[in-house]
Design an enzyme around this catalytic site. Sequence first.
Site, mmCIF file in Angstrom:
data_model
loop_
_atom_site.group_PDB
_atom_site.id
_atom_site.type_symbol
_atom_site.label_atom_id
_atom_site.label_comp_id
_atom_site.label_asym_id
_atom_site.label_seq_id
_atom_site.Cartn_x
_atom_site.Cartn_y
_atom_site.Cartn_z
ATOM 1 N N LYS A 130 0.842 -1.196 0.000
ATOM 2 C CA LYS A 130 0.000 0.000 0.000
ATOM 3 C C LYS A 130 0.876 1.244 0.000
ATOM 4 C CE LYS A 130 -3.941 -2.210 0.295
ATOM 5 N NZ LYS A 130 -5.015 -2.104 -0.718
ATOM 6 N N ASP A 183 -0.297 0.032 -4.528
ATOM 7 C CA ASP A 183 -1.740 0.315 -4.518
ATOM 8 C C ASP A 183 -1.995 1.589 -3.723
ATOM 9 O OD1 ASP A 183 -4.493 0.306 -4.305
ATOM 10 O OD2 ASP A 183 -4.651 -1.697 -3.435
ATOM 11 N N GLU A 234 -1.948 0.621 -8.640
ATOM 12 C CA GLU A 234 -3.379 0.288 -8.558
ATOM 13 C C GLU A 234 -4.155 1.464 -7.987
ATOM 14 O OE1 GLU A 234 -3.928 -3.527 -6.827
ATOM 15 O OE2 GLU A 234 -5.932 -3.062 -6.062
ATOM 16 N N GLU A 263 -11.591 -2.501 -8.650
ATOM 17 C CA GLU A 263 -12.319 -2.962 -7.467
ATOM 18 C C GLU A 263 -13.457 -2.020 -7.098
ATOM 19 O OE1 GLU A 263 -8.828 -2.778 -4.774
ATOM 20 O OE2 GLU A 263 -10.196 -1.920 -3.317
ATOM 21 N N ASP A 272 -14.196 -7.142 -9.158
ATOM 22 C CA ASP A 272 -14.536 -7.513 -7.785
ATOM 23 C C ASP A 272 -15.823 -8.334 -7.890
ATOM 24 O OD1 ASP A 272 -14.415 -6.059 -4.642
ATOM 25 O OD2 ASP A 272 -16.193 -7.144 -5.300
ATOM 26 N N HIS A 297 -9.694 -8.443 -7.816
ATOM 27 C CA HIS A 297 -9.552 -7.913 -6.464
ATOM 28 C C HIS A 297 -10.024 -8.975 -5.477
ATOM 29 C CE1 HIS A 297 -11.551 -5.625 -3.016
ATOM 30 N NE2 HIS A 297 -10.262 -5.448 -2.847
#
Lengths: 446, 446
Positions: free
Chosen positions: A221, A249, A275, A304, A327, A354
Site C-alpha cells: 500500500k 496500490d 493500482e 475494485e 470484484d 480484487h
Amino acid sequence: MSLPTRITDLIVKDIRFPTSLEKDGSDAMHKSPDYSLAYVTVKTDSEIEGRGMTFTVGRGTHIVCCAVEAFKKLVVGQKLADIFGDFGQFWQSICSEDQIRWLGPEKGVTHLATAAIVNALWDLWAKMEGKPLWKLLVDMEPEKLVSTIDFRYMEDALTKQEAIELLKSRQAGKADREAELKNTGFPAYTTSCGWLDYPDDKIRKLATEAISQGMERFKMKVGGDIEDDIRRAKIFRETIGYDRLWMVDANQKWEVQESIDWMKKLAPYKPLWIEEPTNPDDIMGHAAIAEALNPLGIAVATGEHCQNRVMFKQFLKAKAMQYCQIDACRVGGVNECIAIILMAAKYNIPVCPHAGGVGLCELVQHLSIFDYISVGCSLKNRTIEYADHLHEHMEAPVKIKNGCYVVPTVPGYLVGVKEEAIKQFEYPMGSEWQRMFADGTFEPDV
Amino acid sequence: MSLPTRITDLIVKDIRFPTSLEKDGSDAMHKSPDYSLAYVTVKTDSEIEGRGMTFTVGRGTHIVCCAVEAFKKLVVGQKLADIFGDFGQFWQSICSEDQIRWLGPEKGVTHLATAAIVNALWDLWAKMEGKPLWKLLVDMEPEKLVSTIDFRYMEDALTKQEAIELLKSRQAGKADREAELKNTGFPAYTTSCGWLDYPDDKIRKLATEAISQGMERFKMKVGGDIEDDIRRAKIFRETIGYDRLWMVDANQKWEVQESIDWMKKLAPYKPLWIEEPTNPDDIMGHAAIAEALNPLGIAVATGEHCQNRVMFKQFLKAKAMQYCQIDACRVGGVNECIAIILMAAKYNIPVCPHAGGVGLCELVQHLSIFDYISVGCSLKNRTIEYADHLHEHMEAPVKIKNGCYVVPTVPGYLVGVKEEAIKQFEYPMGSEWQRMFADGTFEPDV
C-alpha cells in the site's frame, strides 16, 4: 437429497469482523476497516440453500442489507427453472426494477445488494449441479453461458454473437488447461505483508515468511507519505529481490498529476503496476496516468471500485487500465463478471481480480479459473490477490500452496460462512460484538 | 428569533406521492414512478430548522433514509460555525467517512443521502442569513464560496485558484443581472405535456394550454416505439410550431448506434437536444452519439443520473454533453452543484438543470439564478425544466409566469414540505397511504 424447484425465502445478515483492531486492511483511504459481509441465504423447497455475499468495510453494511430486503419480493416465490432458464433476463429484472433503479442505476448500495443475491443464486445452481462454480461455468455450452449476461449498453464493445464465437474459439484444449491448473494451481499475490500502517519490521518479517511458503508476488500500500513509501519499497525489494513481482496500490489517494509525480519516484523499485492511483470514476485521468507511466514500465491497474460493465467498457476503450481488477461483489455478481471477463478478453487486457477482504478470495478464484480454462487461456500476467485473514470463518476456505490458489473441489460458489462465526460476529447482536461493546472496545454503530 | 449555533437533531422521513396512478412522470425506463422524497430536517438550538431532500421515484426511498441515519452522528452536535466556516472540509468528512465510502464512493444511495443532508444545511444557512439560497450564493465573496467545494479529483479540470479567478472575472454587472432576472424571470421548459404514456389528445390539449400561458419550450419523452415517437413529434410541432424550442428525452433507453439511428428519424422535427440517449455511465457512448448527431443540429444533453463531479469532468472533457443537466440531489448537494457549474463554465457548456419530480424545481431555480448572475452571465441556451405536479405540497412553491421561473424571495433553499402533506403521504403510515392500502389501490411495499 431432492433437487429444489423454487425459492421459498431470502435471509440477509450483517456480519462484521473487528479487523480495525489490528490495522489489517489499512490503506491510504480506509484507515480502519472492519471487514464485513452482507450475507444472503436463499432457501428453497429442498434442503439445498444458496449462500451469497457482498463485501463491505464495516459501517453501512446494514444499508446494503436494507437494499437486499427491498429486492426480496422479486426473488422469493420464483421457480428456479425460470431463473436459470433465462438468467440474463432475471438479472435485468432486479437491476432495472423500475422504481429502485433510480437509486443507481447499477451502482453503489443497490448494486452491492444485487451482487449478494445473485451470488447466492449461483452458489445454489452450482450446488444443484454438484460442482464448484468454476466447473459449472467451464462445462456450460457457450450459448447457455452467454444467456446469463445482460448485453444492454455493451453492443458497441461486444455483441452476444461475438461473445459466443469468442467462447467457441477457445474450446480446444479446455481439458488440458483444467488438468494443468489442478496440478499447478492459479498464481496468487499477497497483500498481507504491506498494509499501510504496518511497521517496517513487520513488513520484513511477513515478506520473509511468505517467501519461505513459496509466495512469488507481493503488493504494498502507498500514498500516505512519499518518504515512507520509498523506505518501505526499499525494504520490500531488499527482502524479495527483483526477480519476484511487486505491485503498489494507492487506493484512490491522488490527483492525476500527483499520481504521475509520485510514481516516478517509486519507479526505481520497478513496480509492475500502480493500482487505483486516483478516483475510480476518473477514466480519462487513469488514461493520462497510463500514458505517462507505461513508458517507465509501470502499468495502471484498477477495477475494485468500478461499478458495472458500462464503466469497464469505458476503461477498456480508453486504454485506462492495463490490468482489469474485477470484484466479485462490486458489480452485479457472476453474470456481470462473466460479461467483463469476455470484454477484457476482446480488448486483450488480463483480468487479475480484487480479493482479500473477507470471502472475496473464496469467490474470485472461481472466476479466474473459469477465465483461464474457457476465455483467456493464458497465465501470462494473471494473478489473483490474496490476503490471509478471516478464512477460518468460511465453510470452504481457499487453500494456498506454493504461492498458488489450489483449484477448489467443493460444490458451490461461496459455499457458506460457518454458523459459529455468524453467532459471534453478526452485527450488533453477535456474542463477540456484545462483549466488545460491554468492555468498551467498540461503541455500537447506531 | 435568536440565531442557532449548533445542530441538535437530524430527522429523516420517507414521503411518497402516488403519481403512478395518473402515469404522470412515465418514461421509457420508469413506467410507473411514485415521486418521492427522503426528507431531512436539521434541528438546532434555536427555532430555525433546515429542510433538505433528495428525490426518488418510490420503492427504495427507505434505503436512502437508512443511509441518512447512518450519517447522523457526523452531523448532530456539530457547531454551525465549524460547518459553514469550512464547508468543503465538512462535505468531505461525510463523503469520505472511511468505512461508509466503500459503498460508493460518492454515488448511488449514499450520495443521494449526502445530498439530502447537505441541502438541509444550506437551507438552514440561507434562513440564518434571511436570504433565498441564490442570494446567499450571489452575495458570497468568491474565496468564501469556493471554500465550500471539495476540489479533490478536479485539479486537472479546474483548480481552486482558477475557480476564484473565474468568479472574480464575472463580478462586474452582477447587480444589473440580478435586477434583470427579477424583472423577466428565468426561462423554463415544460415536460408536463409529453410523458410517454399520455394519449395523443392529452398531449395536444396540454401543449395548447401551456402556450396560452406563455410557455415557449417543450420536452417530449421518446424511446418506446419509433412510429409512436414520429406521430407524437408531428403532434407537438403542429401544436407549438417551429419557432418554439422542442427537446426529446429517451431516459437511457438505447444502445449507442440505436440512439443515432432513432434520432436520425426524428431529426426532421428539429429537436434541440436528445437527452439521456443511453446509459448514464457511458461517456464514450455519449461522445460518439454527439459526434454523429451534432452535424444534424441535435445536441446531447445529460446529467440527471450523473453521479458526481468526477463523472461530469469526464463528460465535459470528452465533449459528451452539450447541455449539462445537474440534479440538485443526485450529486452531493449545493457544494458539488457549484463545483459542476464552475467546471461547465470553464468548458463553455450551458447548465440546464434537471427538475420536475417533486421538490426539484423548488431547488434548482436557485442554482440557475446563481449561475446566471455570478458565473454564466448569459441566458443563451439556458432553461430550467419544469413539471407542474405536486408543488401544492411545498411551503414555498415555485411560481411560473410567462413561461419563466419567477425569482424566489422567501429565505431558504427547499424551505419545507407542508405538515399536512407529511401527515398524508409519509410512507407507509400517512393517512393517504393507509387509505390506499385499505381500499386495495396499492399493496404495501415491504
